[in-house]
Design a protein around this motif. Sequence first.
Motif, PDB file in Angstrom:
ATOM      1  N   HIS A 289       2.304  13.337  57.011  1.00 10.88           N
ATOM      2  CA  HIS A 289       3.551  13.119  57.693  1.00 10.88           C
ATOM      3  C   HIS A 289       4.573  13.134  56.569  1.00 10.88           C
ATOM      4  O   HIS A 289       5.749  13.993  56.539  1.00 10.88           O
ATOM      5  CB  HIS A 289       3.578  11.734  58.194  1.00 10.88           C
ATOM      6  N   ARG A 291       4.872  15.259  53.821  1.00  9.89           N
ATOM      7  CA  ARG A 291       5.012  16.564  53.444  1.00  9.89           C
ATOM      8  C   ARG A 291       5.623  17.135  54.677  1.00  9.89           C
ATOM      9  O   ARG A 291       6.315  18.238  54.283  1.00  9.89           O
ATOM     10  CB  ARG A 291       3.529  17.076  53.119  1.00  9.89           C
ATOM     11  N   ALA A 292       5.420  16.885  55.723  1.00  7.47           N
ATOM     12  CA  ALA A 292       5.990  17.434  57.229  1.00  7.47           C
ATOM     13  C   ALA A 292       7.472  17.218  56.764  1.00  7.47           C
ATOM     14  O   ALA A 292       8.395  18.172  57.299  1.00  7.47           O
ATOM     15  CB  ALA A 292       5.422  17.197  58.340  1.00  7.47           C
ATOM     16  N   ALA A 296      10.437  20.193  56.510  1.00  6.16           N
ATOM     17  CA  ALA A 296      11.484  20.253  57.601  1.00  6.16           C
ATOM     18  C   ALA A 296      12.780  20.411  57.187  1.00  6.16           C
ATOM     19  O   ALA A 296      13.811  21.054  57.805  1.00  6.16           O
ATOM     20  CB  ALA A 296      11.491  19.068  58.578  1.00  6.16           C
TER      21      ALA A 296
END
Length: 367
Positions: A289, A291-292, A296
Amino acid sequence: MNLRHGPGRVPRRPVEERPAALVQTGSTPAGRTLPVVVEAVDDAVDPAAWAARDTGRLRDLLDRHGAVLLRGFQTTPGDLPRLLRPLGGDPLQYRERSTPRTALGGGVYTSTDHPADQVIALHNENAYQSAFPGLLAFQCTVPARAGGGTPLADCRRVLARLAPAVVERFVRTGVCYLRTYHPGVGLSWQDAFGTDDRDEVSSYCARGGIEAHWRPGGTLHTRQTQPALARHPRTGEDVWFNHAAFFHPDGLDPALRAALRARYPREEDLPHHVTFGDGGPIPAADLAHIRAAYAAEAGVVPWRAGDVLLVDNLLAAHGREPYRGERRVAVAMAGLLDRQAVRADRRTVREGRQVIREDRQAGEAAP
Protein backbone atom coordinates in the motif's frame (compact mmCIF):
# COMPACT_ATOMS: atom_id res chain seq x y z
CA MET A 1 22.68 36.08 -28.91
CA ASN A 2 24.57 33.54 -26.86
CA LEU A 3 28.30 33.54 -27.68
CA ARG A 4 30.30 30.72 -26.10
CA HIS A 5 33.95 31.00 -25.18
CA GLY A 6 36.26 28.05 -24.86
CA PRO A 7 35.00 24.49 -24.56
CA GLY A 8 31.31 25.10 -23.96
CA ARG A 9 31.57 27.75 -21.22
CA VAL A 10 31.05 31.50 -21.05
CA PRO A 11 32.46 33.96 -18.52
CA ARG A 12 30.05 34.50 -15.64
CA ARG A 13 28.99 38.01 -14.78
CA PRO A 14 27.98 39.15 -11.29
CA VAL A 15 24.25 39.52 -10.85
CA GLU A 16 24.63 43.19 -9.91
CA GLU A 17 25.76 43.97 -13.46
CA ARG A 18 22.55 42.54 -14.93
CA PRO A 19 19.54 44.68 -14.04
CA ALA A 20 17.17 42.66 -16.23
CA ALA A 21 15.52 39.46 -15.05
CA LEU A 22 18.09 36.70 -14.63
CA VAL A 23 15.71 33.74 -14.59
CA GLN A 24 12.22 32.78 -15.61
CA THR A 25 10.01 30.47 -13.60
CA GLY A 26 8.17 27.83 -15.55
CA SER A 27 5.45 25.39 -14.63
CA THR A 28 5.38 21.96 -13.03
CA PRO A 29 4.73 18.77 -15.02
CA ALA A 30 1.07 18.14 -15.83
CA GLY A 31 -0.75 16.70 -12.84
CA ARG A 32 2.29 17.12 -10.55
CA THR A 33 3.28 19.62 -7.91
CA LEU A 34 7.02 19.18 -8.48
CA PRO A 35 9.52 20.11 -9.62
CA VAL A 36 9.04 23.69 -10.66
CA VAL A 37 11.53 24.75 -13.34
CA VAL A 38 13.61 27.91 -12.97
CA GLU A 39 15.50 28.65 -16.16
CA ALA A 40 18.37 31.06 -16.70
CA VAL A 41 17.82 33.69 -19.37
CA ASP A 42 21.28 32.83 -20.65
CA ASP A 43 24.18 30.66 -19.55
CA ALA A 44 26.25 33.58 -18.28
CA VAL A 45 24.13 33.75 -15.10
CA ASP A 46 25.99 32.55 -12.02
CA PRO A 47 23.47 30.26 -10.26
CA ALA A 48 25.04 30.61 -6.81
CA ALA A 49 25.09 34.41 -7.02
CA TRP A 50 21.47 34.42 -8.15
CA ALA A 51 20.47 32.05 -5.31
CA ALA A 52 22.20 34.32 -2.78
CA ARG A 53 20.37 37.38 -4.14
CA ASP A 54 16.94 35.74 -4.46
CA THR A 55 17.10 33.39 -1.47
CA GLY A 56 13.61 34.29 -0.28
CA ARG A 57 12.06 33.58 -3.67
CA LEU A 58 13.90 30.29 -3.99
CA ARG A 59 12.92 29.21 -0.48
CA ASP A 60 9.26 30.05 -1.21
CA LEU A 61 9.38 27.88 -4.33
CA LEU A 62 10.87 25.01 -2.34
CA ASP A 63 8.23 25.35 0.39
CA ARG A 64 5.43 25.35 -2.16
CA HIS A 65 6.65 22.69 -4.57
CA GLY A 66 9.22 20.63 -2.65
CA ALA A 67 11.74 20.64 -5.51
CA VAL A 68 13.18 23.22 -7.90
CA LEU A 69 14.97 22.31 -11.14
CA LEU A 70 17.56 24.91 -12.16
CA ARG A 71 18.06 24.64 -15.90
CA GLY A 72 20.06 26.59 -18.46
CA PHE A 73 22.89 27.46 -16.08
CA GLN A 74 26.42 26.20 -16.65
CA THR A 75 27.27 24.33 -13.48
CA THR A 76 29.82 21.93 -12.07
CA PRO A 77 29.72 19.85 -8.87
CA GLY A 78 31.86 22.56 -7.30
CA ASP A 79 28.95 25.00 -7.54
CA LEU A 80 26.83 23.01 -5.08
CA PRO A 81 28.32 24.32 -1.80
CA ARG A 82 27.83 27.95 -2.94
CA LEU A 83 24.27 27.19 -4.01
CA LEU A 84 23.40 25.57 -0.71
CA ARG A 85 24.95 28.06 1.72
CA PRO A 86 22.29 30.81 1.52
CA LEU A 87 19.54 28.21 1.93
CA GLY A 88 20.97 25.72 4.41
CA GLY A 89 24.53 26.56 5.37
CA ASP A 90 27.71 24.61 4.65
CA PRO A 91 27.45 21.11 3.16
CA LEU A 92 27.12 18.25 5.63
CA GLN A 93 29.35 15.23 5.90
CA TYR A 94 27.60 11.98 5.03
CA ARG A 95 27.56 9.97 8.26
CA GLU A 96 25.68 6.81 9.25
CA ARG A 97 25.44 6.14 5.53
CA SER A 98 23.49 3.28 4.01
CA THR A 99 24.69 3.47 0.40
CA PRO A 100 28.12 3.62 -1.25
CA ARG A 101 29.28 7.04 -2.47
CA THR A 102 32.55 8.61 -3.53
CA ALA A 103 33.64 11.85 -1.85
CA LEU A 104 34.47 14.55 -4.40
CA GLY A 105 35.65 17.11 -1.83
CA GLY A 106 34.06 20.06 -0.06
CA GLY A 107 31.04 18.06 1.15
CA VAL A 108 30.13 16.96 -2.40
CA TYR A 109 29.64 13.26 -3.20
CA THR A 110 28.70 11.13 -6.13
CA SER A 111 25.07 10.10 -6.08
CA THR A 112 24.62 6.51 -4.94
CA ASP A 113 27.16 4.21 -6.59
CA HIS A 114 24.74 1.34 -7.17
CA PRO A 115 24.99 -0.70 -10.39
CA ALA A 116 23.36 1.00 -13.37
CA ASP A 117 20.76 -1.72 -13.88
CA GLN A 118 19.29 -1.31 -10.40
CA VAL A 119 16.32 0.84 -9.40
CA ILE A 120 16.72 3.05 -6.34
CA ALA A 121 13.26 3.33 -4.79
CA LEU A 122 11.76 6.60 -3.62
CA HIS A 123 13.01 7.67 -0.21
CA ASN A 124 13.93 10.69 1.92
CA GLU A 125 17.62 11.01 2.62
CA ASN A 126 18.62 9.60 6.03
CA ALA A 127 15.00 9.48 7.25
CA TYR A 128 16.07 6.61 9.55
CA GLN A 129 18.34 8.92 11.57
CA SER A 130 17.72 11.21 14.51
CA ALA A 131 19.35 14.05 12.53
CA PHE A 132 19.22 14.46 8.76
CA PRO A 133 19.66 17.06 6.00
CA GLY A 134 16.78 19.40 5.25
CA LEU A 135 17.99 20.22 1.74
CA LEU A 136 19.63 18.26 -1.07
CA ALA A 137 21.28 19.58 -4.23
CA PHE A 138 21.97 17.30 -7.21
CA GLN A 139 24.09 18.37 -10.19
CA CYS A 140 24.26 16.55 -13.51
CA THR A 141 27.49 16.75 -15.49
CA VAL A 142 26.81 13.84 -17.84
CA PRO A 143 23.25 12.51 -18.34
CA ALA A 144 22.86 8.81 -19.09
CA ARG A 145 22.48 7.70 -22.68
CA ALA A 146 19.14 6.12 -21.74
CA GLY A 147 17.20 6.20 -18.47
CA GLY A 148 18.85 7.48 -15.31
CA GLY A 149 16.15 10.02 -14.47
CA THR A 150 15.38 11.01 -10.88
CA PRO A 151 11.85 10.17 -9.73
CA LEU A 152 10.28 12.57 -7.25
CA ALA A 153 7.14 12.33 -5.11
CA ASP A 154 5.46 14.93 -2.90
CA CYS A 155 5.46 13.42 0.61
CA ARG A 156 2.44 15.49 1.67
CA ARG A 157 0.43 13.84 -1.07
CA VAL A 158 1.88 10.40 -0.34
CA LEU A 159 0.65 10.73 3.26
CA ALA A 160 -2.79 11.83 2.08
CA ARG A 161 -3.11 8.69 -0.06
CA LEU A 162 -2.46 6.28 2.80
CA ALA A 163 -5.31 4.55 4.60
CA PRO A 164 -6.00 6.03 8.07
CA ALA A 165 -5.59 2.66 9.77
CA VAL A 166 -2.12 2.19 8.26
CA VAL A 167 -1.01 5.69 9.21
CA GLU A 168 -2.40 5.36 12.73
CA ARG A 169 -0.30 2.35 13.70
CA PHE A 170 2.85 3.87 12.25
CA VAL A 171 2.16 7.11 14.11
CA ARG A 172 1.46 5.24 17.34
CA THR A 173 4.52 2.96 17.33
CA GLY A 174 7.06 4.59 15.01
CA VAL A 175 9.47 2.59 12.87
CA CYS A 176 12.29 0.40 14.19
CA TYR A 177 15.37 0.11 11.96
CA LEU A 178 17.73 -2.82 12.40
CA ARG A 179 21.10 -2.98 10.66
CA THR A 180 23.76 -5.66 10.85
CA TYR A 181 27.18 -4.83 9.41
CA HIS A 182 28.52 -8.23 8.38
CA PRO A 183 32.16 -8.21 7.22
CA GLY A 184 32.22 -8.42 3.43
CA VAL A 185 28.45 -7.91 2.98
CA GLY A 186 27.27 -4.45 1.91
CA LEU A 187 28.74 -1.38 3.55
CA SER A 188 31.16 -2.05 6.38
CA TRP A 189 30.62 -0.20 9.64
CA GLN A 190 33.89 1.59 8.92
CA ASP A 191 32.47 3.00 5.68
CA ALA A 192 29.05 3.74 7.18
CA PHE A 193 30.42 5.75 10.11
CA GLY A 194 33.54 7.12 8.47
CA THR A 195 35.97 5.72 11.04
CA ASP A 196 37.69 2.47 12.02
CA ASP A 197 37.55 3.36 15.74
CA ARG A 198 34.98 1.18 17.52
CA ASP A 199 34.84 3.51 20.51
CA GLU A 200 34.04 6.44 18.24
CA VAL A 201 31.21 4.49 16.65
CA SER A 202 29.85 3.50 20.04
CA SER A 203 29.92 7.13 21.18
CA TYR A 204 28.21 8.30 18.00
CA CYS A 205 25.45 5.73 18.48
CA ALA A 206 24.95 6.66 22.13
CA ARG A 207 24.57 10.34 21.21
CA GLY A 208 22.05 9.49 18.49
CA GLY A 209 19.89 7.16 20.53
CA ILE A 210 21.07 4.09 18.62
CA GLU A 211 21.47 0.76 20.42
CA ALA A 212 24.82 -0.67 19.29
CA HIS A 213 25.94 -4.25 19.96
CA TRP A 214 29.32 -5.59 18.97
CA ARG A 215 29.25 -9.28 18.15
CA PRO A 216 32.15 -11.74 18.03
CA GLY A 217 34.22 -11.37 14.88
CA GLY A 218 33.70 -7.61 14.59
CA THR A 219 30.07 -7.59 13.45
CA LEU A 220 28.09 -4.52 14.53
CA HIS A 221 24.32 -4.69 15.07
CA THR A 222 22.32 -1.49 15.58
CA ARG A 223 18.72 -0.73 16.41
CA GLN A 224 16.92 2.61 16.51
CA THR A 225 13.29 3.72 16.52
CA GLN A 226 12.15 6.91 14.85
CA PRO A 227 8.76 8.53 14.15
CA ALA A 228 7.08 7.68 10.86
CA LEU A 229 5.93 11.24 10.18
CA ALA A 230 7.52 14.66 10.33
CA ARG A 231 6.19 18.20 10.38
CA HIS A 232 7.89 20.70 8.10
CA PRO A 233 9.50 23.40 10.28
CA ARG A 234 8.48 26.29 7.99
CA THR A 235 5.21 25.24 6.35
CA GLY A 236 3.79 23.28 9.31
CA GLU A 237 2.65 20.47 6.98
CA ASP A 238 2.85 16.81 7.95
CA VAL A 239 4.74 14.45 5.64
CA TRP A 240 5.37 10.72 5.32
CA PHE A 241 9.03 10.53 6.35
CA ASN A 242 10.53 7.12 7.03
CA HIS A 243 12.38 4.19 5.46
CA ALA A 244 9.80 1.52 6.25
CA ALA A 245 9.22 0.47 2.65
CA PHE A 246 12.74 1.39 1.50
CA PHE A 247 14.68 -0.71 4.03
CA HIS A 248 12.28 -3.63 4.34
CA PRO A 249 13.63 -6.78 2.64
CA ASP A 250 10.28 -7.26 0.86
CA GLY A 251 11.33 -4.43 -1.43
CA LEU A 252 14.45 -6.22 -2.66
CA ASP A 253 14.83 -8.08 -5.92
CA PRO A 254 13.29 -11.53 -5.25
CA ALA A 255 16.50 -13.43 -6.04
CA LEU A 256 18.57 -11.19 -3.76
CA ARG A 257 15.97 -11.42 -1.01
CA ALA A 258 15.94 -15.21 -1.21
CA ALA A 259 19.74 -15.36 -1.08
CA LEU A 260 19.90 -13.09 1.97
CA ARG A 261 17.19 -14.97 3.82
CA ALA A 262 18.95 -18.27 3.10
CA ARG A 263 22.21 -16.88 4.46
CA TYR A 264 20.61 -15.10 7.46
CA PRO A 265 17.54 -17.10 8.60
CA ARG A 266 16.95 -14.75 11.55
CA GLU A 267 15.46 -11.45 10.39
CA GLU A 268 17.49 -9.48 12.92
CA ASP A 269 20.66 -10.71 11.19
CA LEU A 270 19.72 -9.29 7.78
CA PRO A 271 21.84 -6.31 6.66
CA HIS A 272 18.65 -4.20 6.79
CA HIS A 273 15.33 -4.93 8.43
CA VAL A 274 12.36 -2.86 9.57
CA THR A 275 9.56 -3.46 12.05
CA PHE A 276 6.95 -1.35 13.76
CA GLY A 277 8.40 0.54 16.69
CA ASP A 278 6.92 -1.98 19.12
CA GLY A 279 8.74 -4.81 17.34
CA GLY A 280 5.70 -6.10 15.49
CA PRO A 281 6.09 -7.17 11.86
CA ILE A 282 4.86 -4.80 9.17
CA PRO A 283 2.29 -6.65 7.04
CA ALA A 284 3.20 -7.16 3.40
CA ALA A 285 -0.14 -5.58 2.44
CA ASP A 286 0.80 -2.37 4.28
CA LEU A 287 4.17 -2.23 2.52
CA ALA A 288 2.49 -2.74 -0.86
CA HIS A 289 0.00 0.00 0.00
CA ILE A 290 2.82 2.42 0.85
CA ARG A 291 4.71 1.63 -2.35
CA ALA A 292 1.52 2.16 -4.36
CA ALA A 293 1.10 5.61 -2.78
CA TYR A 294 4.64 6.54 -3.79
CA ALA A 295 4.08 5.22 -7.30
CA ALA A 296 0.85 7.19 -7.71
CA GLU A 297 2.66 10.44 -6.90
CA ALA A 298 5.94 9.72 -8.71
CA GLY A 299 7.16 11.73 -11.68
CA VAL A 300 10.59 11.41 -13.29
CA VAL A 301 12.98 14.31 -13.89
CA PRO A 302 15.07 13.58 -17.03
CA TRP A 303 18.51 15.12 -16.71
CA ARG A 304 20.26 17.57 -19.01
CA ALA A 305 23.93 18.46 -18.66
CA GLY A 306 24.31 21.38 -16.24
CA ASP A 307 21.00 20.84 -14.46
CA VAL A 308 20.80 21.34 -10.71
CA LEU A 309 17.89 19.87 -8.75
CA LEU A 310 17.20 21.33 -5.31
CA VAL A 311 15.08 19.02 -3.15
CA ASP A 312 13.47 19.78 0.19
CA ASN A 313 14.23 16.50 1.93
CA LEU A 314 11.06 16.58 4.02
CA LEU A 315 8.61 17.56 1.30
CA ALA A 316 9.93 15.39 -1.52
CA ALA A 317 11.17 11.81 -1.84
CA HIS A 318 13.66 10.97 -4.57
CA GLY A 319 15.02 7.86 -6.30
CA ARG A 320 16.82 6.74 -9.46
CA GLU A 321 15.86 4.96 -12.66
CA PRO A 322 18.12 2.29 -14.16
CA TYR A 323 20.28 3.58 -16.99
CA ARG A 324 22.67 2.79 -19.81
CA GLY A 325 25.90 4.58 -20.62
CA GLU A 326 27.89 6.91 -18.42
CA ARG A 327 25.97 8.95 -15.84
CA ARG A 328 27.64 11.55 -13.64
CA VAL A 329 25.44 13.12 -10.98
CA ALA A 330 26.80 14.69 -7.81
CA VAL A 331 25.01 15.56 -4.58
CA ALA A 332 25.54 17.78 -1.55
CA MET A 333 23.39 18.07 1.57
CA ALA A 334 22.79 20.94 4.00
CA GLY A 335 20.47 22.29 6.70
CA LEU A 336 20.81 19.74 9.50
CA LEU A 337 17.50 19.03 11.28
CA ASP A 338 16.68 16.83 14.24
CA ARG A 339 13.54 14.98 15.22
CA GLN A 340 12.54 17.52 17.86
CA ALA A 341 12.47 20.26 15.23
CA VAL A 342 10.09 18.29 12.99
CA ARG A 343 7.93 16.40 15.47
CA ALA A 344 4.40 15.93 14.17
CA ASP A 345 1.43 16.42 16.49
CA ARG A 346 -0.53 13.18 16.34
CA ARG A 347 -3.82 14.97 17.06
CA THR A 348 -3.69 17.08 13.90
CA VAL A 349 -2.28 14.55 11.43
CA ARG A 350 -5.69 13.37 10.25
CA GLU A 351 -6.94 16.93 9.64
CA GLY A 352 -3.85 17.78 7.58
CA ARG A 353 -4.18 14.63 5.48
CA GLN A 354 -7.81 15.49 4.72
CA VAL A 355 -6.92 19.01 3.54
CA ILE A 356 -4.22 17.69 1.21
CA ARG A 357 -6.53 14.99 -0.14
CA GLU A 358 -9.23 17.56 -0.92
CA ASP A 359 -6.68 19.85 -2.62
CA ARG A 360 -5.40 16.97 -4.72
CA GLN A 361 -8.90 15.89 -5.74
CA ALA A 362 -9.78 19.45 -6.69
CA GLY A 363 -6.64 19.67 -8.84
CA GLU A 364 -7.38 16.38 -10.56
CA ALA A 365 -10.93 17.51 -11.32
CA ALA A 366 -9.85 20.84 -12.81
CA PRO A 367 -10.07 21.07 -16.65
